[in-house]
Design an enzyme around this catalytic site. Structure first.
Site, PDB file in Angstrom:
ATOM      1  CB  ALA A 139      38.926  51.995 -77.906  1.00 48.95           C
ATOM      2  CD  GLN A 144      57.732  15.605 -43.892  1.00 45.26           C
ATOM      3  OE1 GLN A 144      58.921  15.379 -44.422  1.00 45.26           O
ATOM      4  NE2 GLN A 144      57.751  16.499 -42.689  1.00 45.26           N
ATOM      5  CD  GLU A 154      32.883  40.873 -66.672  1.00 48.57           C
ATOM      6  OE1 GLU A 154      33.358  40.193 -67.639  1.00 48.57           O
ATOM      7  OE2 GLU A 154      32.888  41.800 -67.057  1.00 48.57           O
TER       8      GLU A 154
END
Ligand SMILES: Cc1cc2nc3c(=O)[nH]c(=O)nc-3n(C[C@H](O)[C@H](O)[C@H](O)COP(=O)(O)OP(=O)(O)OC[C@H]3O[C@@H](n4cnc5c(N)ncnc54)[C@H](O)[C@@H]3O)c2cc1C
Length: 400
Positions: free
Chosen positions: A180, A280, A243
């Site tokens: 990363a 309903q 985002e």
């Protein structure tokens, strides 16, 4: 019902955006979907209205409005239920060029942000690769520095605005051994030599262009680096909040519009001598859906409020995206049922909405990944911090 977040000027803005979409977008929906392409001229028209730079400062051609203008704009995008179009616009404004504004140099802002706000250039965001989607740290597209250039090799897939867009904010490995911590964001012209774009065929979002893009020794000036080298992953993680919030904001009015069109149909359609609206079992189902939509709206608004105050709302944005996108699918699925066979016909907008909603729980981070992020906060007590202006500590890096 009125919501405390919107002032009179926001509602006036809502009316003008609604009129613009009714005039410039809605009449073209079917053509754009059939042609699987949206003309760039609509982006230029939106640029002229200031719609592509709502929260960007005036010095770059934006209108410097507060975040609630974006909320209104995105709600109106969601309401028309043309997800192909809303993807083009939202990826451009809230995902791709946002990085250039937040961390890009003045030169990058002048060359890319300004024409994007004007609607002259259309932007894409390139994170996902054929073998790395959710696992962003595992991407393998490389940018190697050679003198004043990066040489880029690799491939991206599922890239919105990828076929006809003008430039891409591209996530690349600048230090492949660092995971990363070795990812950078680089702006790349999509007409550059060495780029091949292949349009992908999708279940829905037909008018949006989605591409696989390959990079073969693509030469890009080092000035096109956004912010600091090897900080790309952290920029992405922070901006993914927006985002995800954007996706959640659009999902709620989209579901509401589906519910509204279904109620209208129930008042028209009769079986066994009664309008469908009198049964309903149907009334109760729609009442449940309406309640859930209202709950989603309040979750989204409250998250927007915290976001607009500058709070790091990683957990809440993930919750909002998870809940709203799952709900949008549920609403359109249940509502389509009440259209009977007509719901399955392309002539009925609910048919397209059904196809379009499906990817909401996948694109921009899947529902499973949203649950992973929420778990990290509520169970592992991870405390996400802003990263744009500061380097993450070793502890922060270890937690990602
Ligand atoms: C129409 C469309 C437009 C897109 N636009 C863009 C774009 O503009 N730019 C861009 O970069 N990307 C874009 N994407 C890519 C999108 O963000 C990815 O598809 C998404 O992040 C998932 O990645 P993946 O497809 O590789 O799935 P994978 O990561 O392979 O996941 C497959 C499945 O496994 C699950 N999974 C993965 N990891 C875990 C885990 N740890 N725990 C539990 N489950 C897990 C996932 O949730 C998913 O259900 C787009 C995708 C689509 C379909």
């Amino acid at each position: 019902m009125k919501y405390i977040y919107f002032k009179e000027e926001h509602e006036l803005f809502r009316q003008s955006v609604r009129q613009f979409f009714e005039k410039e977008v809605v009449p073209h929906i079917n053509t754009w979907e059939a042609e699987r392409r949206i003309p760039k001229s609509i982006m230029q028209k939106m640029g002229e209205q200031g719609y592509l730079g709502l929260n960007f400062p005036e010095q770059y051609g934006g209108i410097g409005a507060d975040f609630w203008y974006s909320v209104v704009f995105l709600e109106e995008l969601g309401r028309i239920n043309l997800a192909g179009f809303s993807t083009m616009v939202s990826v451009h404004q809230y995902m791709a060029i946002n990085h250039i504004f937040r961390a890009g140099s003045e030169d990058l802002k002048q060359r890319y942000l300004v024409p994007a706000i004007q609607g002259q250039k259309v932007a894409a965001l390139g994170i996902t690769e054929p073998v790395a989607g959710s696992d962003v740290a595992n991407i393998s597209t490389k940018a190697e520095k050679q003198g004043d250039f990066y040489i880029i090799n690799g491939a991206k897939t599922f890239i919105s605005n990828g076929t006809y867009g003008d430039f891409i904010t591209l996530a690349c490995k600048t230090n492949p051994s660092a995971g990363a911590g070795g990812i950078s964001l680089i702006v790349v012209d999509l007409q550059s030599e060495g780029i091949t774009r292949t349009k992908l065929n999708k279940m829905g979002w037909h008018s949006s262009d989605t591409a696989e893009i390959s990079f073969d020794n693509v030469k890009v000036p080092t000035q096109n680096l956004i912010g600091k080298e090897n900080m790309g992953f952290y920029y992405l993680m922070e901006s993914l909040q927006l985002e995800r919030l954007v996706a959640a904001i659009m999902a709620v009015p989209s579901a509401q519009a589906i519910l509204d069109m279904t109620i209208q149909y129930l008042h028209e359609r009769e079986t066994f001598g009664k309008k469908l609206a009198r049964y309903q079992v149907i009334r109760h189902t729609l009442s449940d859906l309406a309640t859930e939509i209202e709950a989603a709206r309040n979750l989204v608004y409250n998250t927007c409020w915290a976001f607009s105050q500058g709070e790091v709302v990683v957990k809440e944005c993930s919750m909002a995206k998870l809940y709203a996108s799952e709900l949008a699918n549920k609403v359109v699925d249940k509502c389509l049922q009440y259209f009977g066979g007509y719901g399955y016909m392309e002539d009925y907008p609910i048919c397209r909405a059904y196809r379009d909603a499906r990817v909401g729980t996948i694109a921009g981070g899947t529902s499973e990944i949203m649950r992973e992020i929420i778990s990290k906060v509520i169970i592992d007590r991870v405390d996400f911090k802003p990263v744009y202006d500061s380097l993450p500590s070793k502890q922060d890096l270890a937690r990602v």
